[in-house]
Scaffold this motif. Structure first.
Motif, PDB file in Angstrom:
ATOM      1  N   HIS A 213      -8.962  -1.738  -1.613  1.00 35.72           N
ATOM      2  CA  HIS A 213      -8.662  -1.047  -0.513  1.00 35.72           C
ATOM      3  C   HIS A 213      -7.586  -0.110  -0.575  1.00 35.72           C
ATOM      4  O   HIS A 213      -6.704   0.756  -0.021  1.00 35.72           O
ATOM      5  CB  HIS A 213      -8.514  -2.012   0.624  1.00 35.72           C
ATOM      6  N   ASP A 214      -6.721  -0.213  -2.049  1.00 38.76           N
ATOM      7  CA  ASP A 214      -5.752   0.467  -2.476  1.00 38.76           C
ATOM      8  C   ASP A 214      -6.058   1.715  -2.864  1.00 38.76           C
ATOM      9  O   ASP A 214      -6.575   1.964  -4.019  1.00 38.76           O
ATOM     10  CB  ASP A 214      -4.665  -0.346  -3.476  1.00 38.76           C
ATOM     11  N   ARG A 215      -6.027   2.793  -1.966  1.00 40.21           N
ATOM     12  CA  ARG A 215      -6.430   4.101  -2.390  1.00 40.21           C
ATOM     13  C   ARG A 215      -5.586   4.684  -3.680  1.00 40.21           C
ATOM     14  O   ARG A 215      -6.100   5.375  -4.583  1.00 40.21           O
ATOM     15  CB  ARG A 215      -5.989   4.967  -1.124  1.00 40.21           C
ATOM     16  N   TYR A 216      -4.197   4.611  -3.601  1.00 42.18           N
ATOM     17  CA  TYR A 216      -3.326   4.869  -4.751  1.00 42.18           C
ATOM     18  C   TYR A 216      -3.835   4.520  -6.071  1.00 42.18           C
ATOM     19  O   TYR A 216      -4.074   5.134  -7.113  1.00 42.18           O
ATOM     20  CB  TYR A 216      -1.770   4.423  -4.682  1.00 42.18           C
ATOM     21  N   PHE A 217      -4.313   2.910  -6.159  1.00 50.85           N
ATOM     22  CA  PHE A 217      -4.699   2.243  -7.202  1.00 50.85           C
ATOM     23  C   PHE A 217      -6.018   2.982  -7.709  1.00 50.85           C
ATOM     24  O   PHE A 217      -6.191   3.071  -9.053  1.00 50.85           O
ATOM     25  CB  PHE A 217      -4.931   1.007  -6.848  1.00 50.85           C
TER      26      PHE A 217
ATOM     27  N   TYR B 247     -11.165   8.549  -5.160  1.00 50.35           N
ATOM     28  CA  TYR B 247     -11.297   8.311  -3.765  1.00 50.35           C
ATOM     29  C   TYR B 247     -10.865   9.527  -2.863  1.00 50.35           C
ATOM     30  O   TYR B 247     -11.474   9.833  -2.092  1.00 50.35           O
ATOM     31  CB  TYR B 247     -10.557   7.051  -3.403  1.00 50.35           C
ATOM     32  N   THR B 248      -9.758  10.111  -3.285  1.00 48.99           N
ATOM     33  CA  THR B 248      -9.449  11.341  -2.676  1.00 48.99           C
ATOM     34  C   THR B 248     -10.466  12.138  -2.769  1.00 48.99           C
ATOM     35  O   THR B 248     -10.581  13.032  -1.687  1.00 48.99           O
ATOM     36  CB  THR B 248      -8.078  11.629  -2.880  1.00 48.99           C
ATOM     37  N   ASP B 249     -10.898  12.549  -4.003  1.00 49.41           N
ATOM     38  CA  ASP B 249     -12.007  13.655  -4.198  1.00 49.41           C
ATOM     39  C   ASP B 249     -13.215  13.197  -3.245  1.00 49.41           C
ATOM     40  O   ASP B 249     -13.825  14.159  -2.634  1.00 49.41           O
ATOM     41  CB  ASP B 249     -12.396  13.445  -5.599  1.00 49.41           C
ATOM     42  N   LEU B 250     -13.485  11.957  -3.139  1.00 52.11           N
ATOM     43  CA  LEU B 250     -14.791  11.598  -1.924  1.00 52.11           C
ATOM     44  C   LEU B 250     -14.347  12.243  -0.821  1.00 52.11           C
ATOM     45  O   LEU B 250     -15.208  12.606  -0.035  1.00 52.11           O
ATOM     46  CB  LEU B 250     -14.947  10.156  -2.230  1.00 52.11           C
ATOM     47  N   ARG B 251     -13.032  11.932  -0.394  1.00 53.29           N
ATOM     48  CA  ARG B 251     -12.709  12.100   1.266  1.00 53.29           C
ATOM     49  C   ARG B 251     -13.025  13.329   1.266  1.00 53.29           C
ATOM     50  O   ARG B 251     -13.252  13.948   2.340  1.00 53.29           O
ATOM     51  CB  ARG B 251     -11.378  11.541   1.261  1.00 53.29           C
TER      52      ARG B 251
ATOM     53  N   ASP C  93       0.835  -1.315   0.104  1.00 52.98           N
ATOM     54  CA  ASP C  93       0.130  -0.106  -0.043  1.00 52.98           C
ATOM     55  C   ASP C  93       0.970   1.384   0.160  1.00 52.98           C
ATOM     56  O   ASP C  93       1.439   1.748   0.968  1.00 52.98           O
ATOM     57  CB  ASP C  93      -0.767  -0.139   1.219  1.00 52.98           C
ATOM     58  N   ARG C  94       0.956   1.961  -1.284  1.00 58.52           N
ATOM     59  CA  ARG C  94       1.783   2.967  -1.257  1.00 58.52           C
ATOM     60  C   ARG C  94       1.458   4.314  -0.365  1.00 58.52           C
ATOM     61  O   ARG C  94       2.643   4.637   0.049  1.00 58.52           O
ATOM     62  CB  ARG C  94       2.064   3.356  -2.692  1.00 58.52           C
ATOM     63  N   TYR C  95       0.371   4.772  -0.404  1.00 63.51           N
ATOM     64  CA  TYR C  95      -0.168   5.586   0.577  1.00 63.51           C
ATOM     65  C   TYR C  95       0.297   5.159   2.200  1.00 63.51           C
ATOM     66  O   TYR C  95       0.772   6.151   2.826  1.00 63.51           O
ATOM     67  CB  TYR C  95      -1.507   5.940   0.489  1.00 63.51           C
ATOM     68  N   PHE C  96       0.072   4.167   2.489  1.00 63.33           N
ATOM     69  CA  PHE C  96       0.379   3.471   3.883  1.00 63.33           C
ATOM     70  C   PHE C  96       1.910   3.715   4.080  1.00 63.33           C
ATOM     71  O   PHE C  96       2.298   4.264   4.832  1.00 63.33           O
ATOM     72  CB  PHE C  96       0.047   2.047   3.994  1.00 63.33           C
TER      73      PHE C  96
END
Length: 634
Positions: free
Chosen positions: A494-498, A522-526, A212-215
């Motif tokens: 579950h991979d947000r970067y993906f 996903y980032t836009d959603l958050r 998980d790259r964001y992790f």
């Protein structure tokens, strides 16, 4: 203080050497990620450190004064025990043991039995250990990990739920050193974000394997790369690692070219020497062999190259008309309609158990809806990569598995290649193609599963958790392929970067079977959810103020909406303060990315960034409140 030392560790399986005489250590405060391609030996190394595998040579030494906790990739527990019993069983924490005894004593008291003396003793112990606050933490951790019904038997839990139990057990032990193998697998996005936030702030040392790259970016301050049997260390987060790895590869390539040039000169000298060489020339012969080894060192890159063709899509692709589905009282879908268009790239998000996989199975016809219609176009060909690992015949060879589907494969450019060449493109070299499936690592099995989907040339891809167990190199290649995929694409991940890179809108699973079609990644959603939460908080705050002074509500309604001079001054000051804190944060991030061997300094910088983030959150919330006032910009 040193917590863990790995000294000259070696491990091979048959003629395959995973690593030779690798050494590294973990000190207090270090948060390290172990990365490498599938099959490099990451999970094997973690198992050796955890005591589940035995090394061929070398040793692993833990500091005996510290507490260590492990979370395995696929944790196994006694299926008869409840979640609560599992978390508290065999605990080495005195506080957890006292809380457990206190909870059991309360249950006894509820039956009417007089055990007041026992309760009084346990309450005194709770006071002495300050366990009341800790009991609250136990409930908070279990709640954040979605473990609400703690009386459920472990045997009834899914793999993802067992992973949550293992994480809860490890976190509540309050370890000095935490070892995690793929901690984000099978967790939903909200849980991953909570775990990421917890680990980035926790005062502990950490060694984990994750893709998980964001992790990696947020949690780690050091990267260990297992590459070609050796360990390479990078002081910094994932972004820093990518830069320094590229530099290392360039240096190695230059050195190899120099070695090849030197090898040619030395080879000429060797050939001109008589067979009976003197002792004085022996050192040069030895140096020649070393140069030869370096010049022709083989690096197993395992680069994956995806160039699969896809079938043409017609004008009618897939239409959903008022789909509904429920299981007993739980509504999964409530009259959902959507018409898929060419080039649709849709991400699906929602908590575990919301019905995402059920929805995918309805699209493909594996499950029928209770009502509504799914109409598929005549040219639509599904390719469904499932979350569950496909079952292969363990005795069969890779090449045989692929040939059962196709002897030859047509690529995107129209050229035709053999099954063996296709396997090679997927990172399975010829030598590996003739080995049994049983010898593949978890990541290699998932890569084979993806290959088996793409070889059928689908034009509508459905990917359910495709990133599980795939290494970062493979993920980057898969992303490049999907980015240019001409058909329709649905991703549950579950991979947000993906998700951020590939999808252009989201199906957000909400309560009561409702699905929100959100325009963005996903980032836009958050970001949107945070804005909405801020508006609700502001509205609640204003409502509370009005209710607190009902008599003044009518005459002051217009005056309170107008910004005062003091509020205007505060607004300007907040803008300046936000800018100043953002600059401080940027400077600290640059320091971390530059790297340092002082791990206490790295921890200090990380904590300072977190404090700045907290300050910015408060400032931005107040800025939002003031910005609503009339005349604030004047």
């Amino acid at each position: 203080m040193n917590y863990l030392s790995v000294d000259k560790l070696s491990k091979s399986f048959g003629d395959k050497s995973l690593f030779q005489e690798i050494s590294f250590g973990i000190d207090q405060g270090q948060k390290i990620a172990l990365v490498g391609i599938n099959g490099a030996g990451k999970s094997t190394l973690m198992k050796i450190i955890m005591g589940l595998e035995v090394a061929d040579a070398g040793e692993v030494v833990f500091n005996q004064t510290i507490k260590v906790a492990y979370v395995h990739q696929n944790p196994v527990f006694d299926g008869q025990l409840s979640i609560y019993q599992t978390i508290f069983s065999e605990s080495t924490s005195e506080v957890l043991n006292v809380i457990d005894q206190y909870q059991k004593a309360l249950l006894v008291a509820e039956t009417g039995k007089d055990n007041s003396d026992d309760l009084n003793v346990l309450m005194e112990q709770m006071d002495a250990l300050q366990a009341w606050d800790y009991e609250y933490q136990v409930k908070e951790v279990l709640g954040k990990l979605g473990l609400h019904d703690t009386e459920l038997p472990i045997g009834q839990l899914s793999g993802g739920q067992r992973k949550r139990v293992a994480l809860a057990k490890a976190i509540l032990e309050k370890p000095d050193l935490l070892l995690l193998d793929e901690p984000t697998n099978h967790l939903d996005l909200a849980t991953i974000e909570w775990l990421e936030d917890y680990l980035s702030k926790a005062n502990l040392a950490l060694l984990m394997v994750t893709h998980d790259r964001y992790f990696l970016e947020k949690v780690t301050n050091e990267i260990l790369e297992l590459d070609a049997g050796s360990i390479h260390r990078y002081l910094g987060n994932y972004s820093y690692f990518l830069i320094k790895k590229a530099e290392r590869r360039e240096i190695e390539a230059t050195e190899q070219e120099k070695a090849k040039s030197l090898y040619k000169k030395e080879l000429d000298w060797i050939r001109r020497q008589p067979k009976a060489r003197g002792t004085k020339a022996k050192y040069r012969v030895d140096a020649f062999e070393e140069t030869k080894s370096k010049a022709f060192q083989h690096r197993e890159e395992r680069e994956v190259e995806l160039q699969v063709s896809s079938r043409r899509l017609g004008s009618k692709i897939l239409e959903l008309d008022k789909l509904s589905k429920r299981f007993d009282a739980k509504v999964i879908l409530d009259e959902f309609s959507y018409i898929f268009k060419k080039g649709d790239k849709i991400g699906i998000v929602g908590p575990n158990g919301a019905g995402k996989t059920t929805f995918l199975n309805m699209l493909t016809g594996a499950i029928s809806p209770d009502s509504g219609l799914v109409t598929k176009g005549q040219t639509t060909a599904f390719g469904y990569y499932k979350q569950e690992e496909d079952s292969f015949d363990e005795a069969k060879r890779l090449i045989d598995i692929v040939k059962e589907i196709a002897e030859v494969v047509t690529l995107a450019n129209g050229s035709v290649i053999t099954a063996s060449q296709f396997l090679n493109q997927f990172g399975f070299p010829p030598k590996q193609q003739h080995t049994p499936i049983a010898k593949l690592s978890g990541g290699e099995r998932r890569r084979l599963q993806l290959l088996m989907v793409l070889i059928k040339t689908p034009n509508f891809l459905i990917l359910d958790e495709p990133t599980n167990d795939l290494d970062i190199v493979t993920l980057n290649t898969v992303e490049d392929f999907l980015d240019n995929f001409p058909g329709c694409l649905i991703i549950v991940s579950h991979d947000r970067y993906f998700m951020d890179r590939l999808v252009d809108h989201l199906f957000v699973f909400q309560e009561e079977g409702k699905i929100k079609d959100f325009p963005g990644n996903y980032t836009d959603l958050r970001e949107w959810e945070k804005e909405e939460a801020g508006k609700k908080t502001l509205a609640t705050s204003q409502t509370t103020k009005k209710e607190a002074s009902p008599k003044a509500e009518e005459p002051k309604a217009q005056n309170t909406a107008k910004a005062s001079y003091k509020q205007k001054q505060e607004f300007v000051a907040i803008q300046a303060e936000i800018k100043e804190n953002e600059e401080k944060k940027k400077a600290l991030i640059e320091k971390i990315n530059a790297g340092t061997e002082d791990h206490e300094q790295l921890m200090s910088w990380s904590q300072a960034i977190q404090e700045i983030d907290d300050t910015l959150e408060n400032l931005e919330f107040r800025w939002l409140e003031l910005s609503e006032l009339d005349g604030i910009m004047d």
